[in-house]
Write a protein that holds these residues in place. Structure first.
Motif, PDB file in Angstrom:
ATOM      1  N   SER A  22      -8.765   6.955   4.572  1.00 26.11           N
ATOM      2  CA  SER A  22      -7.837   5.972   5.137  1.00 26.11           C
ATOM      3  C   SER A  22      -7.571   6.220   6.616  1.00 26.11           C
ATOM      4  O   SER A  22      -7.467   5.275   7.408  1.00 26.11           O
ATOM      5  CB  SER A  22      -6.519   6.011   4.361  1.00 26.11           C
ATOM      6  OG  SER A  22      -6.735   5.748   2.991  1.00 26.11           O
ATOM      7  N   CYS A  70      -2.260  -1.698  -1.352  1.00 20.42           N
ATOM      8  CA  CYS A  70      -3.429  -0.829  -1.588  1.00 20.42           C
ATOM      9  C   CYS A  70      -4.260  -1.384  -2.731  1.00 20.42           C
ATOM     10  O   CYS A  70      -3.748  -2.000  -3.665  1.00 20.42           O
ATOM     11  CB  CYS A  70      -2.988   0.592  -1.940  1.00 20.42           C
ATOM     12  SG  CYS A  70      -2.333   1.549  -0.564  1.00 20.42           S
ATOM     13  N   ARG A  71      -5.579  -1.142  -2.675  1.00 20.24           N
ATOM     14  CA  ARG A  71      -6.470  -1.490  -3.771  1.00 20.24           C
ATOM     15  C   ARG A  71      -6.368  -0.432  -4.864  1.00 20.24           C
ATOM     16  O   ARG A  71      -6.101   0.728  -4.610  1.00 20.24           O
ATOM     17  CB  ARG A  71      -7.932  -1.558  -3.304  1.00 20.24           C
ATOM     18  CG  ARG A  71      -8.248  -2.660  -2.353  1.00 20.24           C
ATOM     19  CD  ARG A  71      -9.763  -2.923  -2.378  1.00 20.24           C
ATOM     20  NE  ARG A  71     -10.533  -1.722  -2.246  1.00 20.24           N
ATOM     21  CZ  ARG A  71     -11.042  -1.282  -1.099  1.00 20.24           C
ATOM     22  NH1 ARG A  71     -10.844  -1.952   0.009  1.00 20.24           N
ATOM     23  NH2 ARG A  71     -11.773  -0.193  -1.060  1.00 20.24           N
ATOM     24  N   GLY A 113      -5.387  -5.364   2.100  1.00 16.95           N
ATOM     25  CA  GLY A 113      -5.781  -4.423   1.060  1.00 16.95           C
ATOM     26  C   GLY A 113      -7.082  -3.706   1.338  1.00 16.95           C
ATOM     27  O   GLY A 113      -7.942  -3.611   0.464  1.00 16.95           O
ATOM     28  N   SER A 162      -3.105   6.687   2.066  1.00 14.52           N
ATOM     29  CA  SER A 162      -3.018   5.244   2.319  1.00 14.52           C
ATOM     30  C   SER A 162      -1.571   4.779   2.280  1.00 14.52           C
ATOM     31  O   SER A 162      -1.127   3.994   3.132  1.00 14.52           O
ATOM     32  CB  SER A 162      -3.840   4.473   1.283  1.00 14.52           C
ATOM     33  OG  SER A 162      -5.192   4.813   1.367  1.00 14.52           O
ATOM     34  N   ARG A 163      -0.832   5.250   1.291  1.00 10.16           N
ATOM     35  CA  ARG A 163       0.573   4.836   1.184  1.00 10.16           C
ATOM     36  C   ARG A 163       1.373   5.303   2.384  1.00 10.16           C
ATOM     37  O   ARG A 163       2.272   4.600   2.866  1.00 10.16           O
ATOM     38  CB  ARG A 163       1.178   5.368  -0.120  1.00 10.16           C
ATOM     39  CG  ARG A 163       0.603   4.697  -1.366  1.00 10.16           C
ATOM     40  CD  ARG A 163       1.438   5.034  -2.595  1.00 10.16           C
ATOM     41  NE  ARG A 163       1.332   6.451  -2.942  1.00 10.16           N
ATOM     42  CZ  ARG A 163       0.422   6.951  -3.750  1.00 10.16           C
ATOM     43  NH1 ARG A 163      -0.485   6.152  -4.310  1.00 10.16           N
ATOM     44  NH2 ARG A 163       0.392   8.239  -4.021  1.00 10.16           N
ATOM     45  N   PHE A 183      -7.321  -0.529   2.065  1.00 11.44           N
ATOM     46  CA  PHE A 183      -7.212   0.873   1.687  1.00 11.44           C
ATOM     47  C   PHE A 183      -7.192   1.017   0.171  1.00 11.44           C
ATOM     48  O   PHE A 183      -6.594   0.204  -0.535  1.00 11.44           O
ATOM     49  CB  PHE A 183      -5.929   1.491   2.234  1.00 11.44           C
ATOM     50  CG  PHE A 183      -5.928   1.731   3.719  1.00 11.44           C
ATOM     51  CD1 PHE A 183      -7.108   1.725   4.442  1.00 11.44           C
ATOM     52  CD2 PHE A 183      -4.738   1.966   4.398  1.00 11.44           C
ATOM     53  CE1 PHE A 183      -7.103   1.947   5.804  1.00 11.44           C
ATOM     54  CE2 PHE A 183      -4.729   2.189   5.749  1.00 11.44           C
ATOM     55  CZ  PHE A 183      -5.909   2.185   6.455  1.00 11.44           C
ATOM     56  N   ARG A 184      -7.822   2.063  -0.322  1.00 10.49           N
ATOM     57  CA  ARG A 184      -7.687   2.420  -1.736  1.00 10.49           C
ATOM     58  C   ARG A 184      -6.349   3.127  -1.927  1.00 10.49           C
ATOM     59  O   ARG A 184      -5.843   3.785  -1.024  1.00 10.49           O
ATOM     60  CB  ARG A 184      -8.838   3.331  -2.178  1.00 10.49           C
ATOM     61  CG  ARG A 184     -10.188   2.636  -2.193  1.00 10.49           C
ATOM     62  CD  ARG A 184     -11.256   3.548  -2.771  1.00 10.49           C
ATOM     63  NE  ARG A 184     -12.560   2.913  -2.743  1.00 10.49           N
ATOM     64  CZ  ARG A 184     -12.997   2.071  -3.663  1.00 10.49           C
ATOM     65  NH1 ARG A 184     -12.223   1.771  -4.682  1.00 10.49           N
ATOM     66  NH2 ARG A 184     -14.192   1.523  -3.565  1.00 10.49           N
ATOM     67  N   ASP A 185      -5.816   2.999  -3.103  1.00 11.27           N
ATOM     68  CA  ASP A 185      -4.494   3.555  -3.385  1.00 11.27           C
ATOM     69  C   ASP A 185      -4.567   5.076  -3.483  1.00 11.27           C
ATOM     70  O   ASP A 185      -5.205   5.636  -4.362  1.00 11.27           O
ATOM     71  CB  ASP A 185      -3.954   2.970  -4.691  1.00 11.27           C
ATOM     72  CG  ASP A 185      -2.488   3.328  -4.916  1.00 11.27           C
ATOM     73  OD1 ASP A 185      -1.858   3.823  -3.959  1.00 11.27           O
ATOM     74  OD2 ASP A 185      -1.985   3.114  -6.031  1.00 11.27           O
ATOM     75  N   PRO A 208       3.302  -0.465  -0.284  1.00 11.58           N
ATOM     76  CA  PRO A 208       2.156   0.236  -0.890  1.00 11.58           C
ATOM     77  C   PRO A 208       1.397  -0.621  -1.891  1.00 11.58           C
ATOM     78  O   PRO A 208       0.260  -0.303  -2.248  1.00 11.58           O
ATOM     79  CB  PRO A 208       2.812   1.436  -1.588  1.00 11.58           C
ATOM     80  CG  PRO A 208       4.128   1.616  -0.899  1.00 11.58           C
ATOM     81  CD  PRO A 208       4.564   0.240  -0.489  1.00 11.58           C
TER      82      PRO A 208
END
Length: 238
Positions: free
Chosen positions: A158, A230-231, A208, A216-217, A210-212, A227
């Motif tokens: 991220s 996020c994906r 979206g 990322s958060r 970023f992956r979760d 948050p």
């Protein structure tokens, strides 16, 4: 048509009919299938089709810097041109008949080094990007910066995605402001350009990209984004 050509045509037709007559009959339960010969699996792939037509080309060092950043195509095209120093800056031969003073600061000759790194108009924008995207570099050469970023931001995390996005959006809006001054006679303040950069990054992050994960958060929190943008870790990239 001569007799020889006619005779040859008849012989060729008879040969085709003979081959077709002696082909084994397909099984009643079988179905015709399509197979893409250039690829071993037989499935069509656009990228492998291009490779088959043009051959394997070497990957440039800045490939991930340009194409693996979350953004829209026209922004990537500007960065793609910039990393190769192909943008028509006023120091180039094609623009040699024009005044080559930077339209942003009116202090120095316009070049890729100047407009994207050393221009006094762009310096505050860089300070904002470095702060918001956690960039740590003091390079004053555009070519050196491209080499450094290409090598440094290879990992798919991220933080690197945000840095690549920050660089891309900064280059795009700097070039956009430069063109507005030259071709439309319109000027925006540093504050206005910085606001454009901020709003563009904010909008792209909300899509979206970023992956979760915890990183990322944390980044989304710094940008005041929920948050929930996020994906899911199991969801494939768009």
């Amino acid at each position: 048509m001569g007799k020889t050509q006619l005779f040859g045509g008849i012989i060729g037709l008879l040969g085709v009919l003979y081959v077709q007559a002696n082909l084994p009959a397909p099984a009643s339960s079988s179905r015709d299938t399509k197979k893409w010969i250039p690829f071993p699996t037989g499935l069509y792939s656009f990228s492998h089709t291009v490779s088959h037509l043009v051959g394997d080309l070497p990957t440039v060092p800045w490939h991930n810097l340009v194409w693996n950043s979350p953004s829209i195509p026209r922004m990537k095209f500007i960065l793609w041109s910039a990393v190769q120093s192909k943008l028509p800056t006023l120091d180039s031969k094609s623009m040699s008949k024009h005044i080559n003073i930077c339209p942003l600061c009116s202090e120095s000759m316009e070049s890729h080094d100047h407009i994207f790194l050393n221009c006094s108009f762009v310096s505050p924008l860089w300070r904002f990007i470095k702060y918001k995207c956690s960039m740590f570099t003091a390079l004053r050469s555009w070519e050196a910066l491209v080499r450094w970023a290409s090598a440094k931001w290879k990992a798919k995390n991220s933080g690197n995605l945000l840095r690549k996005l920050g660089l891309l959006v900064l280059v795009y809006h700097t070039w956009e402001e430069r063109n507005a001054r030259i071709f439309r006679g319109k000027k925006a303040s540093q504050r206005a350009v910085c606001a454009k950069i901020c709003s563009t990054i904010f909008a792209i992050l909300k899509l979206g990209c970023f992956r979760d994960c915890a990183s990322s958060r944390s980044i989304l929190k710094d940008w005041n984004i929920s948050p929930s943008c996020c994906r899911s870790p199991l969801r494939p990239p768009d």
